[in-house]
Design a protein around this motif. Structure first.
Motif, PDB file in Angstrom:
ATOM      1  N   ALA A 106       0.850  -1.184   0.000  1.00 11.81           N
ATOM      2  CA  ALA A 106       0.000   0.000   0.000  1.00 11.81           C
ATOM      3  C   ALA A 106       0.886   1.235   0.000  1.00 11.81           C
ATOM      4  CB  ALA A 106      -0.912  -0.006   1.221  1.00 11.81           C
ATOM      5  N   VAL A 107       0.240   2.383  -0.161  1.00  9.24           N
ATOM      6  CA  VAL A 107       0.918   3.675  -0.062  1.00  9.24           C
ATOM      7  C   VAL A 107       0.551   4.265   1.298  1.00  9.24           C
ATOM      8  CG1 VAL A 107       1.232   5.942  -1.114  1.00  9.24           C
ATOM      9  CG2 VAL A 107       0.567   3.975  -2.531  1.00  9.24           C
ATOM     10  N   ILE A 139      -3.220   5.601   5.003  1.00  9.53           N
ATOM     11  CA  ILE A 139      -2.840   4.475   4.127  1.00  9.53           C
ATOM     12  C   ILE A 139      -3.846   4.363   2.991  1.00  9.53           C
ATOM     13  CG2 ILE A 139      -4.141   2.714   5.408  1.00  9.53           C
ATOM     14  CD1 ILE A 139      -1.658   0.839   5.014  1.00  9.53           C
ATOM     15  N   SER A 140      -3.377   3.859   1.850  1.00  7.63           N
ATOM     16  CA  SER A 140      -4.263   3.567   0.718  1.00  7.63           C
ATOM     17  C   SER A 140      -4.856   2.174   0.903  1.00  7.63           C
ATOM     18  CB  SER A 140      -3.462   3.602  -0.587  1.00  7.63           C
ATOM     19  OG  SER A 140      -2.582   2.476  -0.649  1.00  7.63           O
ATOM     20  N   GLU A 214       1.667   8.606  -4.104  1.00  8.38           N
ATOM     21  CA  GLU A 214       1.564   7.436  -4.975  1.00  8.38           C
ATOM     22  C   GLU A 214       2.848   6.625  -4.941  1.00  8.38           C
ATOM     23  OE1 GLU A 214       1.777  10.154  -8.801  1.00  8.38           O
ATOM     24  OE2 GLU A 214       2.395   8.104  -9.302  1.00  8.38           O
ATOM     25  N   VAL A 215       2.685   5.333  -5.176  1.00 10.93           N
ATOM     26  CA  VAL A 215       3.818   4.460  -5.456  1.00 10.93           C
ATOM     27  C   VAL A 215       3.475   3.754  -6.763  1.00 10.93           C
ATOM     28  CG1 VAL A 215       5.192   2.472  -4.750  1.00 10.93           C
ATOM     29  CG2 VAL A 215       4.455   4.137  -3.035  1.00 10.93           C
ATOM     30  N   GLY A 219      -0.449   2.042  -6.079  1.00 13.14           N
ATOM     31  CA  GLY A 219      -1.671   2.792  -5.892  1.00 13.14           C
ATOM     32  C   GLY A 219      -1.405   4.220  -5.484  1.00 13.14           C
ATOM     33  N   ALA A 220      -2.464   4.854  -4.999  1.00 14.02           N
ATOM     34  CA  ALA A 220      -2.398   6.267  -4.641  1.00 14.02           C
ATOM     35  C   ALA A 220      -3.243   6.501  -3.402  1.00 14.02           C
ATOM     36  CB  ALA A 220      -2.894   7.124  -5.796  1.00 14.02           C
ATOM     37  N   LEU A 221      -2.931   7.585  -2.701  1.00 12.33           N
ATOM     38  CA  LEU A 221      -3.763   7.971  -1.562  1.00 12.33           C
ATOM     39  C   LEU A 221      -3.962   9.468  -1.584  1.00 12.33           C
ATOM     40  CD1 LEU A 221      -1.979   7.558   1.921  1.00 12.33           C
ATOM     41  CD2 LEU A 221      -1.224   9.007   0.082  1.00 12.33           C
TER      42      LEU A 221
END
Ligand code: MN
Length: 226
Positions: A106-107, A139-140, A214-215, A219-221
């Motif tokens: 997760a991000v 967290i995403s 983002e990573v 994903g993104a948050l």
């Protein structure tokens, strides 16, 4: 049957992309100074290895929720991080078996009361109040993952302005090494999350800021500081 004095605390959970089941959080471990350029901006010695600290599970801010600006600080910092979500555990896990423990990634943002952290460093006191406070772990959703760990871009923007922009491959300890090192210190278990450290470019957040991170491939948050 156990009779509780009061209702036991709810299990903290994180959604999983594309799944109805959610990830139940047991512990949150964090890696400090895992990118050389961030270690330098924190005034660290280039020879010092990364290290661990922890946050309570209920510090999680799930996706879609705002993060409350914490009390007792005037220097709240963002730290964008790749987060490892474990489905397995154990102690003294060999590095070549470490990725078998991974459910996904997760991000996350390791929110930090930088002023309290600097005061703690000066006095040789614990970091808990600077790192493990309420809503300190946005967290995403978690993305299930097999194979080699993510290596791509990791970035964070505040109100649309890029503040952190780096590459996960630059981590000093890679994901398998982080898991192996952590398992020498603690018995790992399913539900553990590991925030793997932040690259350079950390900086302050104020009330009303919108944070996006983002990573690449993970994903993104996005959340607001309220
Ligand atoms: Mn961090």
């Amino acid at each position: 049957m156990t009779a509780y004095l009061f209702d036991p605390p709810a299990v903290t959970t994180v959604p999983v992309e594309g799944r109805a089941e959610v990830f139940p959080v047991r512990r949150i471990l964090c890696v400090g100074r895992n990118y050389a350029a961030h270690r330098r901006e924190m005034g660290g010695d280039d020879r010092d290895p990364p290290f661990f600290f922890a946050k309570p599970a209920d510090a999680i801010v799930p996706p879609g929720h705002d993060a409350a600006y914490p009390p007792k600080t005037s220097n709240l910092h963002h730290e964008i991080e790749l987060v490892v979500a474990l489905k397995g555990g154990g102690k003294d896990v060999p590095v070549e078996k470490a990725l078998d423990l991974v459910f996904g990634y997760a991000v996350g943002v390791d929110m930090t009361r930088r002023d309290l952290q600097n005061a703690a460093k000066d006095k040789g006191q614990p970091w808990d109040a600077s790192k493990g406070f309420d809503a300190s772990a946005p967290i995403s959703a978690i993305k299930a993952w097999t194979g080699p760990a993510p290596q791509g871009r990791i970035a964070l923007s505040v109100n649309g302005q890029v503040k952190q922009d780096a590459t996960v491959a630059d981590m000093i300890w890679a994901v398998d090494e982080i898991i192996a090192e952590a398992s020498k210190l603690w018995t790992l278990a399913p539900g553990d999350l590991i925030y793997t450290g932040t690259p350079e470019g950390v900086g302050p957040l104020v009330h009303g800021d919108t944070v996006t991170g983002e990573v690449e491939g993970v994903g993104a948050l996005s959340f607001k500081v309220v």
